[in-house]
Design a protein around this motif. Structure first.
Motif, short mmCIF file in Angstrom:
data_model
loop_
_atom_site.label_atom_id
_atom_site.label_comp_id
_atom_site.label_asym_id
_atom_site.label_seq_id
_atom_site.Cartn_x
_atom_site.Cartn_y
_atom_site.Cartn_z
N CYS A 194 3.60 -7.19 3.61
CA CYS A 194 2.22 -6.79 3.91
C CYS A 194 1.40 -8.03 4.20
CB CYS A 194 1.63 -6.04 2.71
SG CYS A 194 -0.12 -5.65 2.89
N PRO A 236 0.81 -1.22 0.00
CA PRO A 236 0.00 0.00 0.00
C PRO A 236 0.85 1.28 0.00
CG PRO A 236 -0.94 -1.59 1.50
CD PRO A 236 0.35 -2.19 1.01
N TYR A 237 1.99 1.26 0.67
CA TYR A 237 2.85 2.44 0.70
C TYR A 237 3.43 2.72 -0.69
CZ TYR A 237 6.66 5.57 1.97
OH TYR A 237 7.54 6.63 2.03
N CYS A 244 -2.26 3.45 6.68
CA CYS A 244 -2.60 2.56 5.57
C CYS A 244 -4.10 2.52 5.30
CB CYS A 244 -2.12 1.14 5.88
SG CYS A 244 -2.45 0.00 4.53
N HIS A 272 0.66 0.86 9.56
CA HIS A 272 -0.80 0.70 9.74
C HIS A 272 -1.54 2.01 10.08
CE1 HIS A 272 -0.43 0.13 14.23
NE2 HIS A 272 -1.63 0.68 14.17
#
Ligand code: SF4
Length: 321
Positions: free
Chosen positions: A316, A249-250, A291, A288
Motif C-alpha cells: 500500500c 485497507p483491504y 479503497c 483503488h
C-alpha cells in the motif's frame, strides 16, 4: 527456521476467448517448516490458482505459468518434468479439495483406496502391509479400522472428509494443502475435522497451506496469513500481526469482524464494491476503486510490498504514522 516452500515472482495467466485473465501476478510467498499458512481473500483472488501452480495441476491450456520459481525443500519444482512431479505430489505434497466426493472413487472400498495411495509411493510394500497401514491411517483420523471394507457412500460427509485426510496423510507428506476443507461440512463436523488437523499438525509437524474464508479457522490453526486481492498478495505476516495490526485497507475491511471472533459468525465480511474484472484490472493499485483511503497517486502507481515490521509486509502506498 528453514523455509519449506518459497515462491518467487510467480505469474499465472489464463488465456480465454474473453481475454487474458491475470490470475496471479508477481507473487512472493514463504512457508517455514512445520507451520501453517492461511491464504485468504475473495473468490477469484487467485488462491486456488496459486496452490494448483505449486502442485502443477493447472489445466494447460488455458493456464500458463509465465514466470516464477517455486522452491520446495530448496529445489525449484517448476523445473521438474511430469514424472518427477508426479512423485512429489502425494508423497511430499498432498492436497485436500473442498468436496470429498471428487477425490473418492465410489466403487472401491476406502481401505483399498488408501492402500493404493500408499503402494503408489512405496512399491516394495506388500498389499497386506499396505492395507494394515491404511487401517492405521483410518484409526488416526478417528474411523474404526473395521470400516476399511466400506464404500464411500456408506460414510457421512464429515467421515468422507476424514477419509480424504487419511489418504492425503498416508505418505506422510511434508506439505499438506487444503482448499476450503470444511466448507461442505456442517458446523459441528467442521470443528471435528479442524481439531483433527490441528492434532496431526502437532503430531507430524506437517506444514500446511489452508485456503479459507473463515477467520475462525485462521485464528485457530494458522501461524501465518497471506491476504490475496486480484492476483496479488496485499498483506503477509504472522497471525498476531494480521489480527492485531492489520495494515492494508483491504485486510482491515476483511478483519473488521475480529471482536466477534469468539462467536459463531466468523466468515469474512464482504467489502463494498465488486471484485475487479481479472481481464481488465484497474490501473495502479488494484484495490483503488474500492479503497476508502485512496488518494490520486493510487490510480497511477501499483505499490511495492513494504516490510512495516519484522516479517510483516504490506502493499500500500499510504504509510501509517
Ligand atoms: Fe488504498 Fe491506495 Fe493503499 Fe491501494 S495504495 S490500498 S488504493 S491507499
Amino acid at each position: 527456521c528453514l523455509n519449506l516452500l518459497e515462491i518467487k515472482d510467480l505469474t499465472v495467466h489464463y488465456v480465454t476467448v474473453d481475454g487474458t485473465v491475470h490470475a496471479v501476478e508477481n507473487l512472493n510467498l514463504t512457508l517455514p517448516e512445520g507451520k501453517t499458512l492461511g491464504l485468504v481473500g475473495e473468490t477469484g483472488a487467485g488462491k486456488t490458482t496459486t496452490v494448483k501452480a505449486i502442485m502443477q495441476i493447472l489445466p494447460d491450456p488455458p493456464a500458463k505459468i509465465l514466470s516464477g520459481e517455486v522452491f520446495f525443500n530448496g529445489e525449484d519444482i517448476l523445473k521438474k518434468n511430469k514424472k518427477a512431479m508426479r512423485k512429489i505430489r502425494g508423497k511430499q505434497i498432498s492436497m485436500i479439495f473442498q468436496d470429498p466426493m471428487t477425490s473418492l472413487n465410489p466403487v472401491i472400498t476406502v481401505g483399498e483406496q488408501i492402500m493404493e495411495v500408499i503402494r503408489l509411493h512405496d512399491k516394495k510394500l506388500s498389499k497386506k502391509d499396505a492395507y494394515t497401514k491404511a487401517c492405521e491411517m483410518l484409526e488416526l483420523v478417528g474411523i474404526k479400522a473395521d470400516r476399511a471394507g466400506d464404500y464411500p457412500h456408506q460414510f457421512s460427509g464429515g467421515m468422507k472428509q476424514r477419509v480424504i485426510i487419511a489418504m492425503a496423510l498416508a505418505c506422510n507428506p511434508k506439505l499438506l494443502i487444503a482448499d476450503e476443507p470444511t466448507t461442505a461440512l456442517d458446523v459441528t463436523i467442521q470443528a471435528q475435522v479442524l481439531e483433527l488437523m490441528r492434532k496431526l499438525k502437532a503430531q507430524y509437524q506437517t506444514s500446511m497451506i489452508m485456503i479459507t474464508h473463515d477467520l475462525g479457522i485462521v485464528a485457530e490453526i494458522c501461524d501465518y496469513v497471506a491476504v490475496m486481492y486480484a492476483g496479488e498478495i496485499v498483506e503477509y505476516g504472522n497471525r498476531e500481526q494480521l489480527f492485531h495490526r492489520p495494515s492494508h485497507p483491504y485486510t482491515k475491511g476483511l478483519f473488521a469482524c475480529i471482536p466477534n471472533l469468539m462467536e459463531e459468525e466468523t466468515a469474512l465480511i464482504p467489502i463494498e464494491g465488486m471484485t475487479p474484472d481479472p481481464t481488465n484490472l484497474p490501473s495502479g493499485c488494484r484495490f483503488h476503486p474500492r479503497c476508502p483511503y485512496a488518494v490520486d497517486e493510487c490510480s497511477k502507481t501499483n505499490p511495492d510490498s513494504r516490510e512495516i515490521e519484522k516479517g510483516h509486509y504490506v502493499k500500500c502506498l499510504i504509510k501509517e504514522e
